[in-house]
Structure formats: structure tokens, C-alpha cells
Design a protein around this motif. Structure first.
Motif, PDB file in Angstrom:
ATOM      1  N   THR A   1      36.112  50.282 -14.903  1.00 12.29           N
ATOM      2  CA  THR A   1      35.515  49.800 -16.144  1.00 12.29           C
ATOM      3  C   THR A   1      36.210  50.448 -17.335  1.00 12.29           C
ATOM      4  O   THR A   1      36.276  51.673 -17.433  1.00 12.29           O
ATOM      5  CB  THR A   1      34.012  50.116 -16.193  1.00 12.29           C
TER       6      THR A   1
ATOM      7  N   LYS B   1      34.412  46.459 -21.454  1.00  9.52           N
ATOM      8  CA  LYS B   1      33.208  46.562 -22.288  1.00  9.52           C
ATOM      9  C   LYS B   1      33.598  46.772 -23.742  1.00  9.52           C
ATOM     10  O   LYS B   1      34.262  47.749 -24.083  1.00  9.52           O
ATOM     11  CB  LYS B   1      32.323  47.717 -21.810  1.00  9.52           C
TER      12      LYS B   1
ATOM     13  N   ALA C   1      29.204  56.232 -23.292  1.00  9.97           N
ATOM     14  CA  ALA C   1      29.157  55.451 -22.060  1.00  9.97           C
ATOM     15  C   ALA C   1      30.006  56.094 -20.975  1.00  9.97           C
ATOM     16  O   ALA C   1      29.634  56.102 -19.796  1.00  9.97           O
ATOM     17  CB  ALA C   1      29.628  54.022 -22.332  1.00  9.97           C
TER      18      ALA C   1
ATOM     19  N   ASN D   1      36.469  59.475 -17.460  1.00  9.42           N
ATOM     20  CA  ASN D   1      35.311  60.090 -16.833  1.00  9.42           C
ATOM     21  C   ASN D   1      35.817  61.066 -15.767  1.00  9.42           C
ATOM     22  O   ASN D   1      36.726  60.730 -14.997  1.00  9.42           O
ATOM     23  CB  ASN D   1      34.435  59.003 -16.206  1.00  9.42           C
TER      24      ASN D   1
ATOM     25  N   ARG E   1      28.147  58.899 -19.395  1.00 11.00           N
ATOM     26  CA  ARG E   1      27.071  58.424 -18.512  1.00 11.00           C
ATOM     27  C   ARG E   1      27.604  57.788 -17.234  1.00 11.00           C
ATOM     28  O   ARG E   1      26.820  57.391 -16.368  1.00 11.00           O
ATOM     29  CB  ARG E   1      26.185  57.414 -19.246  1.00 11.00           C
TER      30      ARG E   1
ATOM     31  N   MET F   1      23.248  49.519 -21.021  1.00 12.15           N
ATOM     32  CA  MET F   1      24.268  49.023 -20.098  1.00 12.15           C
ATOM     33  C   MET F   1      24.117  49.699 -18.753  1.00 12.15           C
ATOM     34  O   MET F   1      24.095  50.920 -18.671  1.00 12.15           O
ATOM     35  CB  MET F   1      25.661  49.324 -20.654  1.00 12.15           C
ATOM     36  N   PRO F   2      23.971  48.935 -17.672  1.00 11.44           N
ATOM     37  CA  PRO F   2      23.776  49.533 -16.352  1.00 11.44           C
ATOM     38  C   PRO F   2      25.023  50.242 -15.871  1.00 11.44           C
ATOM     39  O   PRO F   2      26.139  49.859 -16.202  1.00 11.44           O
ATOM     40  CB  PRO F   2      23.465  48.326 -15.465  1.00 11.44           C
ATOM     41  N   VAL F   3      24.841  51.255 -15.048  1.00  9.79           N
ATOM     42  CA  VAL F   3      25.964  51.948 -14.435  1.00  9.79           C
ATOM     43  C   VAL F   3      26.639  51.007 -13.457  1.00  9.79           C
ATOM     44  O   VAL F   3      25.986  50.349 -12.655  1.00  9.79           O
ATOM     45  CB  VAL F   3      25.484  53.216 -13.703  1.00  9.79           C
ATOM     46  N   HIS F   4      27.974  50.909 -13.568  1.00 10.43           N
ATOM     47  CA  HIS F   4      28.657  49.929 -12.721  1.00 10.43           C
ATOM     48  C   HIS F   4      28.688  50.383 -11.270  1.00 10.43           C
ATOM     49  O   HIS F   4      28.657  51.542 -10.959  1.00 10.43           O
ATOM     50  CB  HIS F   4      30.083  49.682 -13.224  1.00 10.43           C
TER      51      HIS F   4
ATOM     52  N   GLU G   1      29.246  54.916 -17.222  1.00 10.87           N
ATOM     53  CA  GLU G   1      29.255  53.462 -17.396  1.00 10.87           C
ATOM     54  C   GLU G   1      30.632  52.941 -17.773  1.00 10.87           C
ATOM     55  O   GLU G   1      30.883  51.734 -17.741  1.00 10.87           O
ATOM     56  CB  GLU G   1      28.232  53.073 -18.462  1.00 10.87           C
TER      57      GLU G   1
END
Length: 326
Positions: A49, A80, A90, A266, A93, A1-4, A95
Motif C-alpha cells: 500500500t 491511497k 497512516a 513502515n 498505523r 481507513m481499515p488496515v490492509h 495502513e
């Protein structure tokens, strides 16, 4: 999953996106309510996210927070679908920005909060988490002593199914849920085998059917959960939980820990000054609130957007206190 991306949208684009989402996803008549004096409406939000874990109580939290973030703060919200452990990884990271309902996970807190310092505790949800072993009410009427784990082997034959290999069946839900049930069966020397229903909905249907048809069933369940207002499942008493009795997942032989459910963010997001971060930290409601939204989603078949709008429309005095203040 790409970093937003953290791209900052203009207020016009954000407002238009929020309006379109409201038209497409919500049948309620709710309209954004003017916030009370002192509430900020002008801070740019950008993208937030959220993890979405596979049980409807979590979906209820996401529904309400997501709706407010979009319609009151002008945020772009990305949701997600992840398991609990995937959500933590996630989040570390970058994400995912927030987990809106965390059930303990001291091991993950130690790794991601204490050691890696990638995450932070971000306030409680107001919900009390209770996990345990349950049977349908009819079984307690017929077998009053079945709620004591020491009597379960006496009844093991009642619970046999084609999937349990000659042992009594103990039914778990989604395989991604972190449970102690296989260890408990082994360490308490119970003549049972753990079988997975596959999802929360399948677990609910199994308990509903067991009560309606008077079929034997014992399994994992939890509160808050709207279904308990439909069928009052009865908790089977396991050896009493004391702090540390579940420290080693392989040797655990006690009941589940009760939880004050909390939120995890996060670290960078939590300290960013984002109005969404403040909204999430302030978000706090009751078990009854969560169960109401969960029932809208599950029983009334509303979308999360519709369920959130209906609850928010009825409870402005609750959610206005969650909005960021100047």
C-alpha cells in the motif's frame, strides 16, 4: 481507513491481475523485460500500500514503482490519496507501507521514527528538493531588484487582488502543503497576505497566465517540477537558510531548507523481506526522469499506468537495477 490485508496470492492470480491491469490501463507496447541474471522473480509479494500525496512529482514516483511492483514482482498494489501528515499517521498505523517522496519533516521523523519506532528511513529518491518564493520572468525584466525580499514592500501594490484585502497577494498552492509563508510574511514585516490557489495545477496555471499576460504574481513554488522547463520562474532571495533557523515555525524568518528527498517505510514492512520493500529502497532516479513522467501525466494527459509504461519502456537499464536480487 481499515488496515490492509497481507493475504498471499498465488502466482497465477497475481500474474493474471497484472496482465489485466496492463491491458486496461496502459496504451504503451511495453512488456515485462526479462530481468538480468541474479534478479529474483519468484518471491511472493502480496499486497503493498502506497501513499499518494497531492503533487505530480509524487504521482510520477508512484506510477513507476507501482507499475514495476505489479508487472515485475506480481504484487497487488493499493494506492491511497493522502496529505503529507495523513500519510505519516497512516504509515505508523500500518495502513500504508511506504511514502515515496518525503520533504524533510524532521518533526514527524522525530515522532514516528525516533520515538514511536513505527517508521524507518528507506533510502533517498535521488531528487533534490528546492522550495522558495518565485516570480515570473517578465517581472524580473521590468523590475530587476524584485528578487531581493527587502524590496518587496516597494512593489506590494502591484500584487493586490480582491482576495488580498488591500495588501499584496502571495499565492500558495494546495492548503495541505506544509509551508512557512504566513510566518515569513509576518516575521519579515511584508505588506502581503497569503492566498491559496487550491491545488498544484491551479498554482501552475496562475504562473503560466502571469507570464503570458504580464500580470504581477509572486508565490510559492518548488523543484523538481516539470513546469520550470516551460516557464523559468525566478527565485526571490529570502534571508539565507542556516540549520535551525526554521526550528520554530512561528518565528521562522529565513529561506527554505534544501532537501535530499527520501522515502519512508513502515518498520514492519521494511523488515518483512517483501520484494516490494526492496524495490522501493532501491528506487532512485534523477529530476529529469521524474519531470518526464510528470509531464506525461500533466501535459500529455496519460494515466499514471500509461506514463510509467512509456518511461520504463525507454529506460530499462535504469529500472532493472532496482529489482530485488536473490
Amino acid at each position: 481507513m481499515p488496515v490492509h490485508s497481507r493475504a498471499r496470492w498465488s502466482r497465477v492470480v497475481a500474474a493474471a491481475a497484472a496482465a489485466l491491469l496492463g491491458i486496461a490501463g496502459c496504451a504503451s507496447s511495453i512488456r515485462p523485460v526479462a530481468p538480468p541474471p541474479g534478479v529474483s522473480t519468484g518471491t511472493a509479494c502480496g499486497t503493498v500500500t502506497l501513499a499518494v500525496n497531492p503533487w505530480v512529482g509524487f504521482h510520477a514516483n508512484v506510477a513507476v514503482v507501482s507499475y514495476l511492483a505489479k508487472h515485475e514482482l506480481g504484487c497487488t498494489v493499493v494506492e491511497k490519496e493522502l496529505t503529507e501528515e495523513e500519510s505519516w499517521a497512516a504509515l505508523a498505523r500500518g495502513e500504508v507501507d511506504a511514502i515515496l517522496e518525503n520533504w524533510g519533516h524532521d518533526d514527524l521523523k522525530k515522532r514516528y521514527i525516533d520515538q514511536e519506532k513505527a517508521a524507518v528511513e528507506h533510502g533517498v529518491t535521488g531528487n533534490k528538493g528546492v522550495i522558495g518564493w518565485y516570480v515570473p520572468p517578465w517581472m524580473v525584466e521590468e523590475y530587476p531588484d524584485i528578487t531581493d525580499w527587502r524590496n518587496l514592500n516597494k512593489y506590494a501594490e502591484l500584487f493586490r487582488t480582491p482576495k488580498s484585502g488591500g495588501k499584496g497577494q502571495f499565492l500558495d498552492g494546495d492548503p495541505s502543503y506544509v509551508t512557512n509563508d504566513e510566518a515569513l510574511v509576518r516575521n519579515l514585516k511584508l505588506d502581503f497576505k497569503v492566498v491559496y490557489a487550491g491545488s498544484e495545477e491551479a498554482l501552475i496555471q496562475a504562473f503560466r497566465r502571469a507570464e503570458q499576460r504580464r500580470q504581477p504574481l509572486i508565490g510559492y513554488f518548488y523543484a523538481p517540477q516539470w513546469f520550470l522547463s516551460e516557464v523559468e520562474l525566478v527565485h526571490v532571495k529570502l534571508p539565507t537558510y542556516v540549520p535551525g533557523c526554521d526550528a520554530d515555525p512561528k518565528t521562522v524568518a529565513c529561506d527554505y531548507q534544501p532537501y535530499d528527498l527520501d522515502k519512508i517505510a513502515n518498520r514492519r514492512f521494511a523488515l518483512s523481506g517483501s520484494p516490494a520493500a526492496e524495490l522501493i529502497k532501491n528506487f532512485q532516479w534523477t529530476d529529469a526522469d521524474q519531470n518526464t513522467v510528470a509531464r506525461y501525466i500533466t501535459v500529455d494527459k496519460m494515466t499514471r499506468e500509461q506514463a510509467a509504461a512509456k518511461w520504463l519502456d525507454a529506460n530499462p537499464k535504469v529500472w532493472q537495477g532496482w529489482l530485488p536480487r536473490r
